[in-house]
Design a protein around this motif. Structure first.
Motif, PDB file in Angstrom:
ATOM      1  N   ASN A   8       0.832  -1.202   0.000  1.00 46.82           N
ATOM      2  CA  ASN A   8       0.000   0.000   0.000  1.00 46.82           C
ATOM      3  C   ASN A   8       0.870   1.257   0.000  1.00 46.82           C
ATOM      4  OD1 ASN A   8      -2.317   1.530  -0.067  1.00 46.82           O
ATOM      5  ND2 ASN A   8      -2.833   1.227   2.090  1.00 46.82           N
ATOM      6  N   ALA A   9       1.831   1.292  -0.910  1.00 46.00           N
ATOM      7  CA  ALA A   9       2.754   2.422  -1.018  1.00 46.00           C
ATOM      8  C   ALA A   9       2.534   3.163  -2.330  1.00 46.00           C
ATOM      9  CB  ALA A   9       4.200   1.927  -0.950  1.00 46.00           C
ATOM     10  N   HIS A  10       2.998   4.396  -2.357  1.00 44.98           N
ATOM     11  CA  HIS A  10       3.093   5.164  -3.607  1.00 44.98           C
ATOM     12  C   HIS A  10       4.564   5.154  -3.990  1.00 44.98           C
ATOM     13  CE1 HIS A  10       1.969   8.610  -6.373  1.00 44.98           C
ATOM     14  NE2 HIS A  10       3.293   8.633  -6.391  1.00 44.98           N
ATOM     15  N   ALA A  11       4.935   4.247  -4.881  1.00 43.66           N
ATOM     16  CA  ALA A  11       6.346   4.061  -5.217  1.00 43.66           C
ATOM     17  C   ALA A  11       6.817   5.137  -6.182  1.00 43.66           C
ATOM     18  CB  ALA A  11       6.572   2.690  -5.834  1.00 43.66           C
ATOM     19  N   VAL A  12       8.028   5.625  -5.946  1.00 47.26           N
ATOM     20  CA  VAL A  12       8.681   6.576  -6.847  1.00 47.26           C
ATOM     21  C   VAL A  12      10.112   6.106  -7.047  1.00 47.26           C
ATOM     22  CG1 VAL A  12       9.336   8.972  -7.274  1.00 47.26           C
ATOM     23  CG2 VAL A  12       7.304   8.473  -5.884  1.00 47.26           C
ATOM     24  N   ASP A  13      10.468   5.770  -8.287  1.00 47.26           N
ATOM     25  CA  ASP A  13      11.864   5.509  -8.617  1.00 47.26           C
ATOM     26  C   ASP A  13      12.111   5.976 -10.045  1.00 47.26           C
ATOM     27  OD1 ASP A  13      10.952   3.477 -10.321  1.00 47.26           O
ATOM     28  OD2 ASP A  13      11.760   1.840  -9.100  1.00 47.26           O
ATOM     29  N   GLY A  70      -0.021   2.655   4.119  1.00 48.29           N
ATOM     30  CA  GLY A  70      -1.149   3.575   4.093  1.00 48.29           C
ATOM     31  C   GLY A  70      -1.086   4.615   2.991  1.00 48.29           C
ATOM     32  N   GLY A  71      -0.471   4.262   1.874  1.00 48.44           N
ATOM     33  CA  GLY A  71      -0.385   5.181   0.748  1.00 48.44           C
ATOM     34  C   GLY A  71       0.799   6.114   0.765  1.00 48.44           C
ATOM     35  N   ALA A  72       1.717   5.977   1.735  1.00 47.42           N
ATOM     36  CA  ALA A  72       2.892   6.844   1.816  1.00 47.42           C
ATOM     37  C   ALA A  72       3.850   6.581   0.655  1.00 47.42           C
ATOM     38  CB  ALA A  72       3.617   6.626   3.128  1.00 47.42           C
ATOM     39  N   ARG A  73       4.633   7.599   0.322  1.00 52.27           N
ATOM     40  CA  ARG A  73       5.634   7.438  -0.732  1.00 52.27           C
ATOM     41  C   ARG A  73       6.734   6.474  -0.282  1.00 52.27           C
ATOM     42  NH1 ARG A  73       5.029  13.089  -0.587  1.00 52.27           N
ATOM     43  NH2 ARG A  73       3.977  14.005  -2.397  1.00 52.27           N
ATOM     44  N   LEU A  74       7.231   5.716  -1.262  1.00 56.41           N
ATOM     45  CA  LEU A  74       8.330   4.774  -1.031  1.00 56.41           C
ATOM     46  C   LEU A  74       9.317   4.919  -2.167  1.00 56.41           C
ATOM     47  CD1 LEU A  74       9.164   2.306   0.856  1.00 56.41           C
ATOM     48  CD2 LEU A  74       8.245   0.863  -0.977  1.00 56.41           C
ATOM     49  N   THR A  75      10.589   5.099  -1.848  1.00 53.78           N
ATOM     50  CA  THR A  75      11.642   5.203  -2.849  1.00 53.78           C
ATOM     51  C   THR A  75      12.722   4.179  -2.560  1.00 53.78           C
ATOM     52  OG1 THR A  75      13.103   6.750  -1.658  1.00 53.78           O
ATOM     53  CG2 THR A  75      11.262   7.704  -2.921  1.00 53.78           C
ATOM     54  N   PRO A  76      13.608   3.945  -3.524  1.00 58.96           N
ATOM     55  CA  PRO A  76      14.803   3.156  -3.198  1.00 58.96           C
ATOM     56  C   PRO A  76      15.627   3.877  -2.131  1.00 58.96           C
ATOM     57  CG  PRO A  76      14.552   3.424  -5.576  1.00 58.96           C
ATOM     58  CD  PRO A  76      13.591   4.366  -4.934  1.00 58.96           C
ATOM     59  N   TRP A 383       8.412   7.884   3.167  1.00 58.26           N
ATOM     60  CA  TRP A 383       8.463   9.329   3.363  1.00 58.26           C
ATOM     61  C   TRP A 383       7.129   9.861   3.867  1.00 58.26           C
ATOM     62  CZ3 TRP A 383      13.149  11.725   2.138  1.00 58.26           C
ATOM     63  CH2 TRP A 383      14.053  10.940   1.394  1.00 58.26           C
ATOM     64  N   THR A 384       7.196  10.955   4.605  1.00 55.21           N
ATOM     65  CA  THR A 384       5.993  11.678   4.977  1.00 55.21           C
ATOM     66  C   THR A 384       5.492  12.473   3.770  1.00 55.21           C
ATOM     67  OG1 THR A 384       7.218  13.642   5.686  1.00 55.21           O
ATOM     68  CG2 THR A 384       6.847  11.913   7.335  1.00 55.21           C
ATOM     69  N   ASP A 385       4.324  13.086   3.912  1.00 59.88           N
ATOM     70  CA  ASP A 385       3.753  13.852   2.801  1.00 59.88           C
ATOM     71  C   ASP A 385       4.644  15.011   2.383  1.00 59.88           C
ATOM     72  OD1 ASP A 385       1.577  12.181   2.743  1.00 59.88           O
ATOM     73  OD2 ASP A 385       0.244  13.535   3.842  1.00 59.88           O
ATOM     74  N   ASP A 386       5.434  15.563   3.313  1.00 56.34           N
ATOM     75  CA  ASP A 386       6.321  16.681   2.979  1.00 56.34           C
ATOM     76  C   ASP A 386       7.764  16.222   2.763  1.00 56.34           C
ATOM     77  OD1 ASP A 386       6.834  16.068   5.603  1.00 56.34           O
ATOM     78  OD2 ASP A 386       6.669  18.109   6.357  1.00 56.34           O
ATOM     79  N   TRP A 387       7.937  14.961   2.403  1.00 54.31           N
ATOM     80  CA  TRP A 387       9.227  14.405   2.021  1.00 54.31           C
ATOM     81  C   TRP A 387      10.257  14.457   3.140  1.00 54.31           C
ATOM     82  CZ3 TRP A 387       9.973  11.377  -2.107  1.00 54.31           C
ATOM     83  CH2 TRP A 387       9.068  11.484  -3.182  1.00 54.31           C
ATOM     84  N   HIS A 388       9.840  14.084   4.330  1.00 50.80           N
ATOM     85  CA  HIS A 388      10.786  13.794   5.407  1.00 50.80           C
ATOM     86  C   HIS A 388      10.795  12.281   5.627  1.00 50.80           C
ATOM     87  CE1 HIS A 388      10.478  18.109   6.088  1.00 50.80           C
ATOM     88  NE2 HIS A 388      11.588  18.023   6.817  1.00 50.80           N
TER      89      HIS A 388
END
Length: 403
Positions: A8-13, A70-76, A383-388
């Protein structure tokens, strides 16, 4: 081996963005990935079964632990090719200090690092390289050593002790590369030094990457160095000539050469964000955001050492004491990511690529680092919504306070 399902992530790579993303971590690797749009799990490993989990999307593999983001961003996990310390610890200070510095940066999302060393006598550098080799044997997150010194131009030395600079003679090059074979992954070099161009070929033949930096090189000499095998530029625009309309300089040579990765320090001090934006546009996929952090990263303002040189940090800006010469940074890579998105106007995909796949590719690690994909290392940052940074996994294990 222990398995973890992160779902349940929002993946960004570097490959793009994916909603409803999940990945299965098996040991230190990513075993499988998918998304809510998938009808079936793409991989069924022997001895495993699939079970549907409502709300996480599609059929998912079973795992020992399930983490719902919970839909949070996930990166490498982020990759830093150039860092001298952090958390009050210097990478020139020995294994204990290196580990302290790395822990600070890992807590900010940097899961894999080169350990950068300033100019020192050859024998002392050999000892540091051997210590990094030993640390690397017990810590797979350490990628090896980056020698920023000693092969630097005296008039472009920046925060390196001039008395420890050396020419890249075959004897000096071989002494450093031979200290712990395979440990030195990158060497910064001024190609105008005696034997400089020949040294480029010698270093590359030994399997290390050459970065042009701390140099008086003009456009023509930089082109010659890249043709000899140099494939990186150390912190572009710093300790190197800028762009001129009659003498374009080494930065233009790097931008024009598809083989070259360009380091940038994006802290709002070293390079203006509009210049950063220009380089991203001119060299897409070839910008590696590095910290060049010294021991004050993650610490308070005050007095520090960089190698043997006294450094004063005021409002987070490090300079050689009593001068206006910048002495590394107090940057962490998560802060660089936020500035790339805001001040430099990059998309999440472009910004994340510059902190993951691009640096991995620069040192020949793009087949295992820098993507959220099966077969890649199990390094990831939530990551949090504000990229922390919220959570960090490295080699399949969730870290606490960078450890």
């Amino acid at each position: 081996m222990t398995t973890t399902l992160v779902a349940n992530a929002h993946a960004v790579d570097a490959s793009g963005e994916t909603e409803g993303f999940w990945m299965l971590l098996d040991g230190d690797r990513i075993a499988a990935t998918g998304s809510a749009a998938d009808r079936t799990c793409p991989l069924e490993a022997p001895g495993r079964h699939h079970d549907g989990r409502d709300g996480l999307g599609g059929a998912l593999p079973a795992a020992d632990t399930v983490v719902d983001l919970g839909g949070a961003r996930l990166t490498p996990g982020l990759v830093d090719l150039h860092s001298h310390g952090g958390g009050g610890a210097s990478h020139d200070g020995g294994p204990d200090e290196i580990e302290r510095g790395l822990a600070l940066h890992r807590s900010h999302g940097t899961t894999r690092s080169l350990v950068s060393l300033v100019a020192n006598p050859i024998d002392r550098l050999r000892g540091s390289i051997e210590a990094i080799a030993e640390l690397r044997r017990r810590d797979p997150l350490v990628l090896g050593a980056h020698l920023e010194g000693p092969f630097l131009a005296p008039h472009r030395k920046g925060a390196h002790a001039e008395q420890h600079l050396a020419v890249p003679s075959p004897e000096n090059v071989d002494a450093l590369l031979g200290a712990a074979p395979g440990t030195v992954r990158q060497i910064t070099l001024a190609p105008e030094l005696p034997g400089g161009l020949d040294a480029v070929g010698r270093i590359v033949a030994a399997g290390a990457v050459v970065a042009i930096g701390h140099t008086e090189a003009d456009h023509a000499l930089a082109v010659a160095a890249f043709d000899r095998g140099a494939t990186m530029m150390t912190h572009a625009f710093n300790a190197i000539a800028g762009i001129g309309h009659r003498e374009p300089g080494p930065v233009v040579a790097a931008i024009s050469d598809e083989r070259v990765t360009i380091e940038l320090i994006l802290d709002g001090v070293h390079v203006h964000p509009e210049v950063v934006r220009m380089v991203f546009a001119s060299a897409p996929g070839r910008v590696a955001l590095i910290t060049d952090a010294m021991s004050a990263a993650g610490s308070a303002d005050g007095d520090y050492l960089l190698g043997e040189l006294a450094v004063t940090v005021t409002d987070g800006v490090a300079v050689l004491s009593g001068t206006d010469t910048i002495a590394g940074s107090t940057l962490t890579q998560d802060a660089a990511l936020r500035l790339a998105l805001s001040a430099a106007g990059q998309t999440p995909v472009s910004a994340v690529e510059a902190l993951t796949l691009t640096p991995a590719r620069a040192i020949g690690e793009a087949d295992r680092l820098g993507l959220l994909a099966p077969g890649y290392v199990a390094d990831a940052v939530a990551w949090t919504d504000d990229w922390h940074v919220s959570r960090v996994w490295a080699a399949g294990r969730e870290l606490t306070d960078g450890r």
